[in-house]
Write an enzyme that holds these catalytic residues in place. Sequence first.
Site, PDB file in Angstrom:
ATOM      1  N   ASP A 264       0.810  -1.227  -0.058  1.00  0.00           N
ATOM      2  CA  ASP A 264      -0.103   0.040   0.062  1.00  0.00           C
ATOM      3  C   ASP A 264       0.976   1.382   0.111  1.00  0.00           C
ATOM      4  O   ASP A 264       2.252   1.120   0.067  1.00  0.00           O
ATOM      5  CB  ASP A 264      -1.082   0.078   1.083  1.00  0.00           C
ATOM      6  CG  ASP A 264      -2.044   0.752   0.962  1.00  0.00           C
ATOM      7  OD1 ASP A 264      -2.076   1.734  -0.070  1.00  0.00           O
ATOM      8  OD2 ASP A 264      -3.223   0.623   1.624  1.00  0.00           O
TER       9      ASP A 264
HETATM   10  C1  NOJ Z   1      -3.912   4.050   0.295  1.00  0.00           C
HETATM   11  C2  NOJ Z   1      -5.040   3.079   0.476  1.00  0.00           C
HETATM   12  O1  NOJ Z   1      -5.285   2.283   1.615  1.00  0.00           O
HETATM   13  C3  NOJ Z   1      -5.498   1.996  -0.708  1.00  0.00           C
HETATM   14  O2  NOJ Z   1      -6.598   1.399  -0.533  1.00  0.00           O
HETATM   15  C4  NOJ Z   1      -5.483   2.706  -2.056  1.00  0.00           C
HETATM   16  O3  NOJ Z   1      -5.507   1.938  -2.839  1.00  0.00           O
HETATM   17  C5  NOJ Z   1      -3.778   3.455  -2.085  1.00  0.00           C
HETATM   18  N1  NOJ Z   1      -3.800   4.426  -1.116  1.00  0.00           N
HETATM   19  C6  NOJ Z   1      -3.627   4.068  -3.545  1.00  0.00           C
HETATM   20  O4  NOJ Z   1      -4.432   5.290  -3.727  1.00  0.00           O
END
Ligand code: NOJ
Length: 718
Positions: A264
């Site tokens: 993430d």
């Molecule tokens: C953080 C989030 O937790 C995740 O769900 C998301 O896909 C990513 N950022 C990318 O934006």
Amino acid sequence: MRTNELKQILTEMTLSEKVGQLVQLTPDFFLAGGEITGPMQEWQMSKEQLFQIGSVLGTHTSEQVMQIQETYLEKSRLKIPLVFMADVIHGYESIYPIPLALASTFSPEIVEEVAQLSAKEATQAGVHVTFSPMGDHVMDARWGRVLESNGEDPTLSAALTRGYVRGYQGGNLSTEKNRLAACVKHFVGYGAAQGGRDYNTVDLSHVNLYQNYLPAFQAAIEEGVELVMTSFNTMDGIPVTGNKEMVQKILRGDLNFEGVVISDWAAVVELIAHRIAKDKKEAASLAFSAGIDMDMMSDSYQTHLAEIVLDTNQQVALDNAVFRILTLKNKLGLFEDPYRGLRELDDNQLAATKKQLAESILTISEKTPVLLKNDNQILPLKVGQKVALIGPKASSQDILGAWSWIGESEKAISLASGLQEKSLELSVLPMEDGQVITDEAINQALILAKENEVVILAIGETSEESGEAASLAQISLSRNQDKLVQAVAQVNPNVAVVLFNGRPLDLSNIVEEVPTILEVWFPGSQGGRSIANLLMGEVNPEGKLPMSFPRSVGQLPLSYLSLSTGRPMHEGNKDQKYISRYMDEGNDALFPFGHGLSYSQFECVDQGISHQAFREDETIEIRLAVKNNSQIAGGTTVQLYIEDLVTKVARPVKELKQWQKVYLEAFEEKEICFTISAEDLFYVHHDLSRSVETGEFNLYIGLSSQDESIKHQVAYTM
Ligand code: NOJ
């Protein structure tokens, strides 16, 4: 491209080019045309390194994608196309209801359509991969990200997750250029953040993990999902992004996942803040050995991975990770067409897609609202009725919800616009969305409420109040909205509350005050129109709650899947002391999982069971009649739950196993049948295997998790 050609590319790559493939950055790194300013300067990145990276996330337009790809291909040595990823969660520019609302349909076919059409629009804007679906198991409405989930039931969530993957990916990503590769997230346990506080610690037993948290991921993998994103949280004390057991043993081993594992956002470098790594190099090393292929938005791999690979002899692991990314690009057909059809698109195609989406969004957003309560049949409204529409959501276009970053809320249809098209004597008293309701505004509302036959109170949350980083310690109606409801209900008993929100709320302040509550979640671009159709009875509500509404925030985490405990509470002992209960609140939900009313009156009538006992290779059939005892046509979801009376590890009192959607004309009756096999009885044992022992089971069929209209006891024998 054939596998041997891909392998050939790998042999031509330098160490630094290989590491580059594992790095994902935002488009702003390319904005200065590769000049070393802004984020590049901050990360001390060279131009050469920029034109070696593997992926970009979060572009907005096809022009942007084409421009970045063109520059990249011109400047990079090996000309391996970039893969573009983005958060296409419930639509791209045209926005569907939020995922929790979509889960209220209990329909994998509907989410498949959502995913397929979202993919169509997003690919026309140059996106190749979506960070969706979210398969996180959730039980805590304080966590704002329940908005993105499929709710509290693992079986339902797994079925919906499959639907999303099918819809996004279709059958062949290289020929179907209007499909996206899907990335299921967040592996794993993220929904169990302690206290419902986002990014907080998670501590789960393995039995719970395997029973409740893995099924949606397993379903996505069986459906061929191309990517998995690891979560921010700890599991067994180690953040998943640095957790070998979770990624290598469980994800790669037990779940047999062969695609790309991506971290993430900045989760690799955040291993330092977790205090698991002392610096970026150690963070990169932990993440890479755990099995993270791609580092999303941190410079840890970029700066340190080459050295780590050399020092620790991990060339083979590096090659494998790079090869997985090349394979993804190849499956997407990027080597043949790095623009993936963008150059051939014309305005007519784009306009046709928008039109198709608007129609699909309208139909689907008519199916997602849940009628929580409708005493005195306040709804549906009657043609010509004198109706006041009051509240912060009355004219608000903030109805798309979180994760609609490209969505245009200024084009969203507000409830007031939707209702204005209907034959009503309508007065609207809008209030500033997101602001505290003043006493003066309440007084105005009271004047209007007294003058009208029915009052629609449109209230709830702003888009900012649920979603990522939107945890709440209080989930009651905020900003005096409860005061507004209470005051209006005093002067006019015919109140219908229309709730816009991204999570189950604590409605205990208003539930007894008003006869009618329609939960519309964040309904998406066509929201006002679909809700107006529902309020008028042109469409009949059919949504069912995918997540329980608590009586009090103190009950959280809450789910109908609770275990019995050694001291279960029941009618006969609910006032005794040494019982598992709250002294000041019930144990049960205010509105339970599976609940949802209709303007029709449905009834399930038992037609008998085929056998009282069955063996491994046999099935049991239960037949029932579903009756519509009203003159209004409508649809409902009939649900089958099981209760295993004696187990090796404690099991929930009830578990959803199957469901069927039934649509009936006025006074129509249909016979349906559920077929139960041993597979429905399987559960996770202490050694993490799945099986079932012989014994007695109760089967319940009804219209919610608490409806026991039909009950049978059966025996499973050897
Ligand atoms: C953080 C989030 O937790 C995740 O769900 C998301 O896909 C990513 N950022 C990318 O934006």
